[in-house]
Design a protein around this motif. Sequence first.
Motif, PDB file in Angstrom:
ATOM      1  N   GLU A 133       4.372  -1.813  -4.285  1.00  0.00           N
ATOM      2  CA  GLU A 133       5.057  -1.458  -4.720  1.00  0.00           C
ATOM      3  C   GLU A 133       6.962  -2.211  -4.259  1.00  0.00           C
ATOM      4  O   GLU A 133       7.502  -1.718  -2.914  1.00  0.00           O
ATOM      5  CB  GLU A 133       5.624  -0.083  -5.321  1.00  0.00           C
ATOM      6  N   GLY A 134       7.454  -2.765  -4.905  1.00  0.00           N
ATOM      7  CA  GLY A 134       8.568  -3.903  -4.536  1.00  0.00           C
ATOM      8  C   GLY A 134       8.277  -4.854  -3.807  1.00  0.00           C
ATOM      9  O   GLY A 134       9.727  -5.756  -2.777  1.00  0.00           O
ATOM     10  N   GLU A 135       7.047  -5.386  -3.668  1.00  0.00           N
ATOM     11  CA  GLU A 135       6.842  -6.345  -2.829  1.00  0.00           C
ATOM     12  C   GLU A 135       7.291  -7.332  -2.841  1.00  0.00           C
ATOM     13  O   GLU A 135       7.643  -7.766  -4.529  1.00  0.00           O
ATOM     14  CB  GLU A 135       5.069  -6.254  -1.983  1.00  0.00           C
ATOM     15  N   LYS A 142      10.651  -7.770  -2.368  1.00  0.00           N
ATOM     16  CA  LYS A 142      11.613  -7.876  -2.550  1.00  0.00           C
ATOM     17  C   LYS A 142      12.769  -7.070  -1.420  1.00  0.00           C
ATOM     18  O   LYS A 142      11.603  -6.535  -0.814  1.00  0.00           O
ATOM     19  CB  LYS A 142      11.949  -7.091  -3.860  1.00  0.00           C
ATOM     20  N   PHE A 143      13.530  -7.163  -0.608  1.00  0.00           N
ATOM     21  CA  PHE A 143      14.243  -6.462   0.163  1.00  0.00           C
ATOM     22  C   PHE A 143      14.519  -4.845  -0.451  1.00  0.00           C
ATOM     23  O   PHE A 143      14.983  -4.584  -1.126  1.00  0.00           O
ATOM     24  CB  PHE A 143      15.955  -6.800   0.522  1.00  0.00           C
ATOM     25  N   ALA A 144      13.619  -3.903   0.218  1.00  0.00           N
ATOM     26  CA  ALA A 144      13.436  -2.767  -0.311  1.00  0.00           C
ATOM     27  C   ALA A 144      13.444  -1.840   0.662  1.00  0.00           C
ATOM     28  O   ALA A 144      12.652  -2.444   2.091  1.00  0.00           O
ATOM     29  CB  ALA A 144      12.495  -2.394  -0.582  1.00  0.00           C
ATOM     30  N   GLU A 145      14.117  -0.425   1.469  1.00  0.00           N
ATOM     31  CA  GLU A 145      12.961   0.295   2.070  1.00  0.00           C
ATOM     32  C   GLU A 145      13.533   2.271   2.350  1.00  0.00           C
ATOM     33  O   GLU A 145      14.151   2.223   1.124  1.00  0.00           O
ATOM     34  CB  GLU A 145      13.903   0.154   3.741  1.00  0.00           C
ATOM     35  N   GLY A 146      12.681   2.659   2.293  1.00  0.00           N
ATOM     36  CA  GLY A 146      12.638   4.222   1.366  1.00  0.00           C
ATOM     37  C   GLY A 146      11.819   4.746   2.192  1.00  0.00           C
ATOM     38  O   GLY A 146      10.268   3.972   2.976  1.00  0.00           O
ATOM     39  N   LYS A 191       8.084   6.855   1.105  1.00  0.00           N
ATOM     40  CA  LYS A 191       6.897   6.884   0.585  1.00  0.00           C
ATOM     41  C   LYS A 191       5.597   7.451   0.390  1.00  0.00           C
ATOM     42  O   LYS A 191       5.199   7.228   1.715  1.00  0.00           O
ATOM     43  CB  LYS A 191       6.244   5.095  -0.040  1.00  0.00           C
ATOM     44  N   LYS A 229       9.878  -0.879   4.707  1.00  0.00           N
ATOM     45  CA  LYS A 229      10.049  -1.262   4.570  1.00  0.00           C
ATOM     46  C   LYS A 229       9.749  -2.833   4.561  1.00  0.00           C
ATOM     47  O   LYS A 229       8.734  -2.563   4.660  1.00  0.00           O
ATOM     48  CB  LYS A 229      11.069  -2.311   5.691  1.00  0.00           C
ATOM     49  N   SER A 230       9.628  -3.648   3.292  1.00  0.00           N
ATOM     50  CA  SER A 230       9.653  -4.455   2.477  1.00  0.00           C
ATOM     51  C   SER A 230      10.457  -6.274   2.225  1.00  0.00           C
ATOM     52  O   SER A 230      11.970  -5.706   2.254  1.00  0.00           O
ATOM     53  CB  SER A 230       8.671  -4.162   1.045  1.00  0.00           C
ATOM     54  N   ALA A 231      10.297  -7.119   2.968  1.00  0.00           N
ATOM     55  CA  ALA A 231      10.719  -8.133   2.729  1.00  0.00           C
ATOM     56  C   ALA A 231      10.110  -9.288   2.531  1.00  0.00           C
ATOM     57  O   ALA A 231       9.676  -9.730   3.177  1.00  0.00           O
ATOM     58  CB  ALA A 231      11.700  -8.476   3.378  1.00  0.00           C
TER      59      ALA A 231
END
Length: 511
Positions: A133-135, A137-141, A143, A153-155
């Motif tokens: 999910e959110g692959e 995009k800059f995101a972290e949290g 799951k 984390k994804s970037a």
Amino acid sequence: YYLYATDYEVNQYLAEVLRNNADVVVSTCRRVCDLAASAGVNTILVQSGNGAIYSAIERARELVENIHRDRQNRERFRSVLELSNDGILVINEEKRVSFVNPSAEKLLNVEASKILGQRVDSLRQSFLGTLLEGEGKFAEGTKEIGHKQFWVKSAPISVGNREQGAVITFQSADRIQVLEHNLRRQLFKKGLVAKHTFRDIIGKSPLIKETIERARKFAATSATVLISGESGTGKELFAQSIHNESKRRNGPFVAVNCAALPENLLESELFGYEEGAFTGARKGGKIGLFEVAHEGTIFLDEIGEMPLPLQARLLRVLQEREIMRLGSDRVIPVNVRIIAATNHNLAEEVEKGKFRNDLYHRLEVLSLYIPPLRARKEDIELLAGHFLKQFSLREGKAVPSLTPAALEKLKKYDWPGNVRELQNLIEKYVLLIENDRDADDLVRKLMSEKISKNTKAPDPVADTITVKVGDLEDMEREIINRLRSAGYGTKEIASLLGTSRTTLWRKLKFQ
């Protein structure tokens, strides 16, 4: 343009040239030119000189070296990714999984061969859907993946202005907790530990026993405690004892004297700072004492001396249980118990506008008053005997015990400095007593000196200091040193000079 590699292709392309009635054939190959000329077509043979050939060889060599260098870098980079403890997935520009490291296989309990080359869309239907999910995009949290908690984390991967896939890294929440626990344990080993327990509190009076019993009840909770009492009554001793009998006993105990540091330094010590937050900030930043005390207790001594702006920040910690370092916009949650201490009447300080009313009520969830020594004089004999033994062992000398007459002399004194003052007197007694000296006489002399100092008549010249005329800074420095030698505290000196404690501290620092 015709690119050929075999004799067959030469004959085939040349036949096509002749059919198209070409005016001229240009080639680097003599055989092509000969065949074209025999067919009646004008030809030009391009011949390379030694310089051109040498340049071409050098260029080819550079290309080969770059290819080898790129291959080595790729292998090195791949090795780093494979050795990482973090799980790593790489998605290429075609939305397919192009790389899975061994840690990812272990954490996800899946073989790389089963997901390599698979399109992201097809994997979303499996337990990996949450991870993806959110692959891109800059995101972290956090799951949940396969009933386990992960920090993900994804970037996106961008080359120039073009997006060419994404990278996803993740760690098990359990591992993060272990790392955090190890870090706290290392900090704990640095001396951030409470040394005293309730067994170290000396006294038999009903008043001190009642205070200890009340403090034990407070230790069973996690609520904030406000300890009040005169200077020298042992407020930190009670704070350490509460910590050591609480559920946080295995966590750090961090003590901070709010009166000992200027406002800007106290703020950076409590909350920490990021690199470049201010001039002189340490490279890499610094962790604050609230973060150090995570899962433990922070003891804020002399809380009444904390400046109003810092009181507002402390109130947020009490309300939200989170802090923000100086120069940062990131909120850091902290699980810390606050025990504060003061020798002021904070209710009166609130009325004077020197202490925040909302902070006062947040601190006084549980209040503990430490009685002064004059209110429990039956404890003087026990305390004196304890200190006598302590200092005798330290000095390695046999010291005669205090006689009933000497103890009676001690009990008649009101001890404005409380237990600390009694401790200092017994230390002097141990250091000065000699085999041929009368113990009662020494105690009488020490007590007479103490009483005469406390009841000395005011000296009309005491408010006057004579200094040598000279440079203004030198004169000011001499005045400060004279006042310090006379026993004045930092707060009193600042008040006399009409300056702030921060300015005074700066002057003292650069002496």
